[in-house]
Design a protein around this motif. Structure first.
Motif, mmCIF file in Angstrom:
data_model
loop_
_atom_site.group_PDB
_atom_site.id
_atom_site.type_symbol
_atom_site.label_atom_id
_atom_site.label_comp_id
_atom_site.label_asym_id
_atom_site.label_seq_id
_atom_site.Cartn_x
_atom_site.Cartn_y
_atom_site.Cartn_z
ATOM 1 N N GLY A 1 0.802 -1.224 0.000
ATOM 2 C CA GLY A 1 0.000 0.000 0.000
ATOM 3 C C GLY A 1 0.828 1.264 0.000
ATOM 4 O O GLY A 1 0.340 2.337 -0.331
ATOM 5 N N ILE A 2 2.091 1.136 0.384
ATOM 6 C CA ILE A 2 2.985 2.312 0.354
ATOM 7 C C ILE A 2 3.515 2.462 -1.077
ATOM 8 O O ILE A 2 4.066 1.520 -1.635
ATOM 9 C CB ILE A 2 4.142 2.163 1.368
ATOM 10 C CG1 ILE A 2 3.602 2.181 2.801
ATOM 11 C CG2 ILE A 2 5.189 3.253 1.170
ATOM 12 C CD1 ILE A 2 2.955 3.494 3.219
ATOM 13 N N ARG A 3 3.329 3.656 -1.624
ATOM 14 C CA ARG A 3 3.656 3.880 -3.031
ATOM 15 C C ARG A 3 5.148 4.016 -3.289
ATOM 16 O O ARG A 3 5.646 3.600 -4.323
ATOM 17 C CB ARG A 3 2.965 5.154 -3.521
ATOM 18 C CG ARG A 3 1.459 5.108 -3.421
ATOM 19 C CD ARG A 3 0.895 4.405 -4.609
ATOM 20 N NE ARG A 3 -0.545 4.246 -4.496
ATOM 21 C CZ ARG A 3 -1.317 3.929 -5.527
ATOM 22 N NH1 ARG A 3 -0.789 3.727 -6.705
ATOM 23 N NH2 ARG A 3 -2.610 3.789 -5.365
ATOM 24 N N ARG A 4 5.838 4.686 -2.375
ATOM 25 C CA ARG A 4 7.276 4.899 -2.557
ATOM 26 C C ARG A 4 7.971 4.862 -1.204
ATOM 27 O O ARG A 4 7.438 5.403 -0.231
ATOM 28 C CB ARG A 4 7.558 6.278 -3.182
ATOM 29 C CG ARG A 4 7.180 6.419 -4.624
ATOM 30 C CD ARG A 4 8.103 5.610 -5.543
ATOM 31 N NE ARG A 4 7.760 5.808 -6.941
ATOM 32 C CZ ARG A 4 6.760 5.184 -7.571
ATOM 33 N NH1 ARG A 4 5.991 4.319 -6.920
ATOM 34 N NH2 ARG A 4 6.533 5.418 -8.852
ATOM 35 N N TYR B 1 2.169 10.589 -2.540
ATOM 36 C CA TYR B 1 3.437 10.172 -1.917
ATOM 37 C C TYR B 1 3.692 11.020 -0.674
ATOM 38 O O TYR B 1 4.068 10.523 0.375
ATOM 39 C CB TYR B 1 4.635 10.380 -2.835
ATOM 40 C CG TYR B 1 4.669 9.624 -4.139
ATOM 41 C CD1 TYR B 1 3.705 8.680 -4.473
ATOM 42 C CD2 TYR B 1 5.699 9.864 -5.050
ATOM 43 C CE1 TYR B 1 3.766 8.015 -5.687
ATOM 44 C CE2 TYR B 1 5.763 9.197 -6.254
ATOM 45 C CZ TYR B 1 4.793 8.276 -6.574
ATOM 46 O OH TYR B 1 4.871 7.632 -7.767
ATOM 47 N N LEU B 2 3.510 12.321 -0.833
ATOM 48 C CA LEU B 2 3.826 13.221 0.284
ATOM 49 C C LEU B 2 2.901 12.982 1.469
ATOM 50 O O LEU B 2 3.324 13.078 2.626
ATOM 51 C CB LEU B 2 3.766 14.691 -0.169
ATOM 52 C CG LEU B 2 4.835 15.136 -1.171
ATOM 53 C CD1 LEU B 2 4.816 16.660 -1.325
ATOM 54 C CD2 LEU B 2 6.227 14.700 -0.772
ATOM 55 N N VAL C 1 -1.771 1.700 6.924
ATOM 56 C CA VAL C 1 -1.773 1.950 5.485
ATOM 57 C C VAL C 1 -3.198 2.117 4.963
ATOM 58 O O VAL C 1 -3.466 2.989 4.132
ATOM 59 C CB VAL C 1 -1.041 0.817 4.729
ATOM 60 C CG1 VAL C 1 -1.476 0.773 3.282
ATOM 61 C CG2 VAL C 1 0.452 1.031 4.809
ATOM 62 N N GLY C 2 -4.097 1.301 5.480
ATOM 63 C CA GLY C 2 -5.488 1.397 5.044
ATOM 64 C C GLY C 2 -6.035 2.788 5.296
ATOM 65 O O GLY C 2 -6.739 3.358 4.466
#
Lengths: 350, 350
Positions: free
Chosen positions: A121-124, A153-154, A332-333
């Motif tokens: 779930g974390i993009r970067r 992302y931020l 993350v959810g």
């Protein structure tokens, strides 16, 4: 706790890495696995006056080394027997609790992302150093892993940075600021303007203590615990702090070296000089956490000496003990929920 | 030489502006026109012990003041009798050689762009402060006038910054660096990558001494004379330098204040302390040139004291004497030629 160390990465490898590992084993009672060419490492230990592997120190052989000439994106695949690749595979297999490397940042970032993988779930993943500030340091996230970022992302960096400031630095309800060129929500580029809205919403929902935009000057002076930035701007911020620290440190040194009287002055304020230096000392921090990866990974400075390596190892097990990654995983959810609620369309495109 | 000063702009107006003008007239033999409410200015002079207008000092009445509450984009039009608008109209009419304001940056930028106008062919005016660096200062262009930039803007900033470093700072073949997060041409965002190619071409054609990307740390340490950046990144750089200067200045102050012996040390190195402070002293520089405008315009710090105003006035006539604007005007075609040759399509869109 066991920390896996890339013994071959960095300008002063393997000597500083080996010495740093020896120090960490002795000082912190932590176990360390040195990954690198076995023959070289044994010789290095001998050179340091260590004939037998001390308790708590292991060596795992890896015959290759990733250099600055290798393509960072693919190096870990092409050199499967490199200290980086072998080290991360050990981490993935559970042979250690954290991984430390002073080698190529790009290669570590690619390898950690593709081998160890991000938290689902974390993009970067982001590089999140603790930068010297007037409030005893702030988490800067990102400082160079992602030159170009989306508001999403931020938003995730803000959450991850906030958890980090809480779990690792012990800050209560960490103050999160968006690095910008003015405090008004209308300041900055499109990226900051969009991100501002997301962070404001996250603050309203109680997930973050977002205090608004923070100008670089106030960030250095210490008004926030977490500085959220894209990797380009974050890197400019970090390197400028380092450069100014070096410039002013040199200026101060010159001031005390002028004549006998100024040299006497230096003796009178020697504790103060030590504190001044310590404030900007990158070695004392050791390294930068790679946040968003599913296991603790620390990037040590390329120029790390043994003190920096020792401190990066400490940072590695501190991160492992902190429960930070569990926290990120559990939330993350929440971040995603925020995301879908707030910027439906732009998310679908990405 | 005659410098027009917005007597009502800034946190310490009109007192600091009037005192700064008095100092400049006396110290530099320059003529100064104070623009603002005549009654208030005369009272202010009286308060400073000046009963009669000294030779070289004039007052031009303007009944309104632009405040931080006014919309910066339109303030100069809505308040036609403001010290800002009247001052710029005087400049346009040839009643002075340069204009100095410590008022709202946004309002000054809009007014200068729309009333005094840019040099024909220059796409955007930029704020170009001389930042403290290890090589005695470098021109940072832009530092906040344009948060979002195109490669073309940055190419023009590079040229204008280079002329400025030559004409005003006296640097021969000024070294121009693109502020980035690594030295390789592939580093940074799309903006830096595209700009790199334009600057490389400008270097090949002999128009610029482009030394490549410069990291923030090296920029502070003084490896280049001109630091090219978009307004967002440039502002982060500038404010970080300022913040680090303040933080370390405070740290040093604390170091000397501990006890009698450390206070003695301070006496022994007092010259050095003065130099240390001077290195980061914004007041000593005075202001920031607004480059790309067809006449010399200086933005003084909002918090300018009399020393800062005096120095901003000096900067104003130095800029007017330097021939910088003629140089920019003469070379615009050259910059444009570069532009059309290098990035035909993207230019047509803009």
């Amino acid at each position: 706790m066991k920390v896996i160390v890339d013994a071959m990465g960095g300008d002063n490898a393997p000597r500083s890495n080996v010495q740093g590992a020896l120090n960490a084993v002795k000082k912190y009672g932590v176990d360390v696995v040195l990954v690198g060419d076995g023959q070289i490492l044994l010789e290095c230990l001998k050179g340091l006056g260590v004939e037998n592997l001390p308790k708590g120190l292991e060596i795992v052989h890896a015959g290759e080394v990733i250099t600055m000439e290798d393509d960072p994106a693919t190096a870990f695949r092409r050199k499967k027997d490199s200290s980086l690749t072998v080290g991360l595979e050990l981490l993935n297999g559970g042979a250690g609790d954290a991984f430390v490397s002073a080698g190529s940042t790009g290669a570590l970032l690619s390898a950690a992302t593709l081998l160890t993988k991000r938290v689902k779930g974390i993009r970067r993943a982001a590089l999140a150093p603790v930068v010297p500030t007037g409030n005893g340091g702030a988490v800067l996230i990102d400082c160079g892993a992602n030159a170009e970022c989306t508001p999403e992302y931020l938003l995730q960096f803000a959450y991850m940075g906030s958890f980090y400031a809480q779990k690792v630095l012990g800050r209560q309800a960490p103050k999160v600021g968006l690095l910008n060129i003015g405090v008004e929500p209308s300041k900055g580029t499109g990226l900051q303007k969009e991100t501002y809205l997301l962070l404001e919403e996250a603050d309203r929902s109680g997930g973050l203590n977002f205090v608004g935009n923070v100008e670089a000057r106030e960030a250095v002076e210490g008004t926030v615990d977490v500085i959220v930035a894209d990797g380009y701007a974050g890197n400019i911020f970090l390197k400028t702090v380092e450069g100014a620290g070096k410039l002013l440190g040199r200026q101060m040194k010159g001031m005390f070296k002028k004549n006998l009287l100024t040299k006497l002055a230096a003796v009178l304020v020697k504790d103060g000089i030590r504190e001044f230096k310590a404030l900007m000392d990158a070695d004392a921090v050791g390294g930068t956490a790679l946040i968003g990866i599913s296991k603790p990974v620390i990037k040590a400075h390329g120029s790390s000496n043994e003190v920096a390596i020792q401190n990066a190892i400490r940072q590695g097990f501190t991160l492992a003990q902190s429960g930070l990654i569990d926290d990120i995983t559990a939330h993350v959810g929440y971040m995603s929920m925020e995301r879908e609620k707030m910027c439906g369309e732009s998310v679908e495109k990405s």
